[in-house]
Design an enzyme around this catalytic site. Structure first.
Site, PDB file in Angstrom:
ATOM      1  N   ASP A  38      -7.149  -1.099  -4.443  1.00 42.99           N
ATOM      2  CA  ASP A  38      -8.184  -0.742  -3.474  1.00 42.99           C
ATOM      3  C   ASP A  38      -9.053   0.390  -4.001  1.00 42.99           C
ATOM      4  O   ASP A  38     -10.283   0.373  -3.864  1.00 42.99           O
ATOM      5  CB  ASP A  38      -7.545  -0.298  -2.149  1.00 42.99           C
ATOM      6  N   ASP A  81       0.846  -1.188   0.000  1.00 45.55           N
ATOM      7  CA  ASP A  81       0.000   0.000   0.000  1.00 45.55           C
ATOM      8  C   ASP A  81       0.882   1.238   0.000  1.00 45.55           C
ATOM      9  O   ASP A  81       2.011   1.212   0.500  1.00 45.55           O
ATOM     10  CB  ASP A  81      -0.909   0.026   1.229  1.00 45.55           C
TER      11      ASP A  81
END
Length: 217
Positions: free
Chosen positions: A183, A149
């Protein structure tokens, strides 16, 4: 004519999936091989590139064991692929197909991290930048890799008023999750589905209930 439209929608869905996967993986590989773990690049006051890794689902959430989560992802991706192709053949609106393809691409993007990153990278660390290693000699076995991420948007940073019970005086960040392109693809498409394609969702649920009743009969 109808067959041509189906082919076009099918190609569009495939193109979207491939494009999102390429962008997602390019960003992740660049971050993992250019930044040390927890390193942060200040872009704007409300936007940072912050390298973290997680073992869970979107936005760093955790759900059961890692291997079970990876297997769940594989099953969900298989079902979503089947469902998306079925909707293409039904000739539903193009926007609905686009949203389904975005969700599918996001799910595959994070699954690829779990499947292969542990096999091809060494362990990330705050003290050095990760690098490629010979296949199979990385930090984790198949399906046990960590998801990369990097996008952090602290849109509002402030302190809770002292008079607030329990949290008075504590630091508050509005929208603190760190997430990746996959995401974002999933989240944006879910919002679009809820805003503009509730009819298609309702029809799908109705068809599912009908098929279940017919199977039980």
């Amino acid at each position: 004519m109808i067959q041509g439209k189906l082919i076009t929608k099918g190609r569009l869905a495939t193109l979207i999936v491939v494009a999102i996967l390429l962008i997602d993986q390019a960003i992740k590989i660049w971050v993992k091989t250019s930044m040390s773990l927890h390193e942060s690049i200040h872009v704007f006051d409300w936007f940072y590139i912050t390298f973290i890794e997680n073992m869970g689902m979107a936005f760093g959430m955790q759900l059961g064991s890692k291997i079970m989560l990876s297997l769940f992802r594989i099953i969900a991706i298989g079902y979503l692929s089947y469902y998306t192709w079925g909707q293409v053949k039904k000739g539903v609106r193009t926007g609905y197909i686009v949203c389904l393809a975005m969700i599918l691409a996001g799910a595959i993007g994070n699954l690829l991290d779990c499947m292969f990153y542990g096999l091809i990278f060494n362990e990330s660390s705050p003290y050095y930048v990760s690098y490629f290693v010979p296949f199979g000699t990385g930090y984790a076995p198949f399906l046990m890799g960590k998801v990369v991420d990097m996008f952090y948007f602290p849109l509002i940073e402030t302190e809770w008023p002292m008079w607030m019970p329990f949290v008075g005086g504590e630091h508050f960040v509005f929208f603190s999750p760190v997430f990746n392109f996959a995401d974002a693809s999933i989240s944006v498409s879910v919002v679009l589905l809820l805003l503009f394609f509730r009819k298609e969702i309702s029809e799908s649920f109705a068809e599912g209930k009908k098929e279940k009743k017919e199977a039980e009969a």
